[in-house]
Design an enzyme around this catalytic site. Sequence first.
Site, mmCIF file in Angstrom:
data_model
loop_
_atom_site.group_PDB
_atom_site.id
_atom_site.type_symbol
_atom_site.label_atom_id
_atom_site.label_comp_id
_atom_site.label_asym_id
_atom_site.label_seq_id
_atom_site.Cartn_x
_atom_site.Cartn_y
_atom_site.Cartn_z
ATOM 1 C CE1 TYR A 9 -56.240 -45.938 30.145
ATOM 2 C CE2 TYR A 9 -54.589 -44.579 29.081
ATOM 3 C CZ TYR A 9 -55.145 -45.111 30.225
ATOM 4 O OH TYR A 9 -54.598 -44.807 31.454
ATOM 5 C CB SER B 292 -50.243 -48.379 36.991
ATOM 6 O OG SER B 292 -51.186 -47.345 37.006
ATOM 7 C CD1 TRP C 18 -52.007 -42.184 37.734
ATOM 8 C CD2 TRP C 18 -54.146 -41.565 37.582
ATOM 9 N NE1 TRP C 18 -52.740 -43.066 38.482
ATOM 10 C CE2 TRP C 18 -54.067 -42.708 38.410
ATOM 11 C CE3 TRP C 18 -55.399 -41.011 37.332
ATOM 12 C CZ2 TRP C 18 -55.185 -43.304 38.993
ATOM 13 C CZ3 TRP C 18 -56.522 -41.592 37.919
ATOM 14 C CH2 TRP C 18 -56.399 -42.719 38.734
#
Length: 390
Positions: A142, A211, A266
């Site tokens: 990120y 994930s 998410w």
Amino acid sequence: MLAARTGAAGSQISEENTKLRRQSGFSVAGKDKSPKKASENATDSSLSPSGESQLRARQLALLREVEMNWYLKLCDLSSEHTTTCTTGMPHRNLGKSGLRVSCLGLGTWVTFGGQISDEVAERLMTIAYESGVNLFDTAEVYAAGKAEVILGSIIKKKGWRRSSLVITTKLYWGGKAETERGLSRKHIIEEIVRAMTHVINQGMAMYWGTSRWSAMEIMEAYSVARQFNMIPPVCEQAEYHLFQREKVEVQLPELYHKIGVGAMTWSPLACGIISGKYGNGVPESSRASLKCYQWLKERIVSEEGRKQQNKLKDLSPIAERLGCTLPQLAVAWCLRNEGVSSVLLGSSTPEQLIENLGAIQVLPKMTSHVVNEIDNILRNKPYSKKDYRS
């Protein structure tokens, strides 16, 4: 909490792109306990599967209440001292682990180190923390690592107790060099399961999970961990919203009941699509207007995107009847799924975050009748005939 990931950064993250499938990531599995059937000595008055599930949930809630009351008495405290009581934020176990996380968490994708300033990031974290949020999610990719740095700096500046927070990060896209990315020993010390076990044993993380992994990949990681006496994953971080349901509602429940892997979801607003801002096109200040999010703009203006906007318009009367906004309804809809441990919110303004946190007040209104109304409009409810209680 640590997530090792095989996913995308700055490019389309759709399921069609097989390059973005995997991420490994954050949690420790509990024991493999299949719930005993409440009807073992059954009579004609045995509970239905849904009734059985509700009874089990009430029993667990009662047990937690007894444990909490014992602890508070031991420490000469009252229930008013607990975060849940003072903020109203419910907490849930992460999978079948003993880790308690707020049912709403704050994500940092796109925003921290990119779309918003450090000052706004601090305001967002402060609002979340003071609202009872203890889960903050980030990743090494990120903003090229800036998101992790900003998050850590804010925690240090605010002086929050580290023991009161659950920080999750994800690994894979670390840098430009071949040795700075992936899930190799060079990048995360060893190959996935062994690496995560090492990281936890060294005290660098407390749990690990995955994930964007498939159910088969998660089961394989669990089997390897059990075979070689290592630590298995406890959670899968997956996309989940009104228009993306299959994995969380069909695949993950089986993993939860078989090996204790829970769900941390998410994008509850589908990258802003459910927010209502795209009802009349793509605003200049929106995420879809950014150059690196051309894929999102294309999704919005596509035929399927227009159909989704029409469905959102049909959902608006339900939100109005419940006294909430459409985003609050969408987040509460995600939370109504008992298999979801926590829903990660992504906000670029304090106003957005406060609105989304308000979904907690809508959750008690998500009755079976309301959920059925929503399903009748969406017409995309996945079907599974499996019974995971056995």
